[in-house]
Design an enzyme around this catalytic site. Structure first.
Site, short mmCIF file in Angstrom:
data_model
loop_
_atom_site.label_atom_id
_atom_site.label_comp_id
_atom_site.label_asym_id
_atom_site.label_seq_id
_atom_site.Cartn_x
_atom_site.Cartn_y
_atom_site.Cartn_z
N LYS A 76 -42.47 -7.18 -36.40
CA LYS A 76 -42.32 -6.40 -35.43
C LYS A 76 -42.54 -6.88 -34.07
O LYS A 76 -41.66 -7.79 -33.64
CB LYS A 76 -43.04 -5.14 -35.43
CG LYS A 76 -42.63 -4.34 -36.76
CD LYS A 76 -42.79 -2.85 -37.05
CE LYS A 76 -42.85 -2.39 -38.46
NZ LYS A 76 -41.62 -1.84 -38.83
N TYR A 131 -48.42 0.79 -46.61
CA TYR A 131 -47.13 0.34 -46.96
C TYR A 131 -47.00 -1.12 -46.55
O TYR A 131 -47.42 -1.45 -45.46
CB TYR A 131 -46.07 1.02 -45.83
CG TYR A 131 -44.98 0.77 -46.03
CD1 TYR A 131 -43.96 0.69 -47.11
CD2 TYR A 131 -44.11 -0.16 -45.09
CE1 TYR A 131 -42.66 0.36 -47.34
CE2 TYR A 131 -42.57 -0.46 -44.98
CZ TYR A 131 -42.13 -0.22 -46.31
OH TYR A 131 -40.79 -0.78 -46.45
N ASP A 146 -52.60 -6.51 -43.45
CA ASP A 146 -51.29 -6.38 -43.12
C ASP A 146 -51.07 -5.70 -41.68
O ASP A 146 -51.28 -4.53 -41.52
CB ASP A 146 -50.66 -5.48 -44.12
CG ASP A 146 -49.03 -5.39 -43.73
OD1 ASP A 146 -48.61 -6.02 -42.78
OD2 ASP A 146 -48.30 -4.67 -44.60
#
Ligand code: PMP
Length: 459
Positions: free
Chosen positions: A272, A153, A244
């Site tokens: 995050k 993702y 990522d």
């Protein structure tokens, strides 16, 4: 299904305040929510506050939290140093529309901690970070195509909106022109032969992007050997390798999965933890690629090569304050091992419950992420160490949404809030919390087994 209705009825009765807010929310938000993962039947809870690993809802229920700000709060909610930094910044201003010292310190910390980071740019989210990384790769190579790995993702922009969930050859969102999707190739995980085949026959590939943990925060884990071979292969074919690290960054090691595995990508995306629980993202990498963000004396360069990078909230001082405070603590070295230890303890506790109930579920995961596989036909029949599930990835990513939804509701009724099948663990999820979580899980399984016996048919 009769008892399932009863069980949901109890949830509704116990959450009247949340129900009222949801009724207002559906009048303003599509499906009443502001993030797809927060959608829950019959309705989600509405939270009023959080501290450490706990949060409270409008109906005065207390929950152990395993969302942890969608993985951004490895220090837990309202960690004192982070709160102090945010308060301090609030008193000085929330947005200067100008350069400021904290952004420089934030950048310096990323460059110091992340092995591949020679230059960095901040943006507002992980989606923006992967969008920028791909754009940089395309500018740098002059090529168009993106290779991504099935089940990984990378946010919700066009180039990465295919290959996320099974079946991997259709987009996971409408509204994306087919022509754009043709520029994204989806390859199976851990399959170097397939990748080599593609790179040999297609000289229009700009980058390979992947989660270095393996897809969905490590649900189907990657191996160090694969990452090393990937590094070599992409170098051979002149293709940009993008890690990522939105999840793994500052979680797998202070320098992310790239430090943990000793593999240096060309570019990395972060979000995050990098912004300490406030909105933020970053792209970092090789100077010669990041150079495409630079202004030069050469007007031809500025017109034809430079990548545009505005963004109202880039390196916002509030996010910078939280980010710097968080990275400082992580760099001291205690946070990551403690969070890993807590996660392993949760995995062990939940697996003991599963074994006691004799159901074919499995809790696995590495580092401080916990994954729950529901109705998992494990080919290893008990011989697995339940850390790295390498069963057919298509089966691992195959979910049972109604069961997941029921599981979440039942866990909420027992005082545990999670996204469902993957949990983020902080360094504060200590033994007493783990024990309570085990008890809640035990009661939840019992309820689900009684309410949905057809979902628990063992093979
Ligand atoms: N990449 C990964 C690996 C992620 O897990 C996420 C979000 N969960 C993103 C990118 C997108 O980040 P954001 O939600 O901040 O846009």
């Amino acid at each position: 299904m009769e008892e399932a209705v009863d069980f949901q009825r109890t949830y509704v009765e116990d959450h009247q305040g949340s129900k009222g807010l949801y009724e207002r929310a559906v009048e303003v938000f599509p499906s009443g929510v502001t993030h797809d993962s927060r959608f829950l039947k019959p309705f989600p809870i509405y939270v009023t506050g959080a501290l450490g690993v706990k949060k409270w809802d409008v109906d005065n229920h207390e929950y152990i939290d395993y969302w942890m700000g969608h993985g951004s709060l490895i220090l837990g909610h309202r960690y004192p140093d982070v709160v102090e930094a945010i308060h301090g910044q609030l008193d000085r201003g929330t947005h200067y529309g100008a350069c400021h010292e904290l952004e420089v310190e934030w950048g310096e910390r990323v460059v110091e901690m992340v092995p591949s980071a020679e230059r960095v740019r901040f943006m507002a989210s992980g989606t923006e970070a992967t969008l920028m990384a791909i754009r940089l790769a395309r500018s740098y190579t002059g090529k168009r195509k993106v290779i991504r790995i099935a089940g990984h993702y990378h946010g919700w922009h066009d180039a990465v909106s295919i290959g996320v969930v099974p079946p991997f050859d259709v987009p996971n969102s409408s509204g994306i022109p087919e022509e754009l999707l043709k520029l994204t190739l989806v390859l199976p995980p851990e399959d170097l032969q397939e990748l080599k085949k593609h790179l040999k026959r297609d000289d229009d590939v700009a980058c390979v992007i992947l989660e270095p943990s393996g897809g969905f925060s490590g649900a189907f884990p990657a191996t160090g050997d694969y990452l090393r071979a990937l590094r070599e292969l992409t170098q051979t074919f002149g293709v940009v390798l993008i890690f990522d690290e939105v999840i793994t960054g500052f979680r797998y090691a202070p320098g992310g999965a790239q430090e943990y595995y000793g593999v240096t990508p060309d570019l990395s995306s972060f979000a995050k933890i990098v912004a300490g629980g406030l909105p933020g993202g970053a792209v970092a990498g090789k100077r010669e690629i990041m150079e495409y963000l630079e202004f030069k004396e050469d007007t031809q360069w500025n017109r034809n090569k430079k990548i545009l990078h505005p963004g109202t909230f880039n390196a916002n001082p509030m996010s910078a304050a939280a980010g710097v405070a968080t990275l400082k603590i992580i760099a001291q070295g205690e946070v990551i091992p403690k969070a890993n230890e807590n996660a392993q303890s949760i995995r062990n506790t939940l697996n003991q419950v599963i074994d006691r109930h004799g159901i074919n579920w499995c809790v696995h995961g590495e580092h401080s992420v916990v994954h729950i596989l529901m109705n998992h036909r494990c080919p290893q029949q008990g011989a697995c160490d339940r850390r790295r599930c390498t069963y057919d990835y298509r089966r691992i990513y195959q979910k049972d949404p109604p069961l997941l939804s029921m599981f979440r509701c039942a866990m909420l009724s027992q005082g545990v809030d999670s996204i469902g099948d993957h949990w983020w663990i902080s360094w504060l999820h200590s033994n007493d919390v783990v024990e309570k979580t085990g008890e809640a899980f035990d009661k939840t399984i019992k309820t689900l087994k009684e309410s949905l016996p057809d979902r628990f048919n063992t093979p």
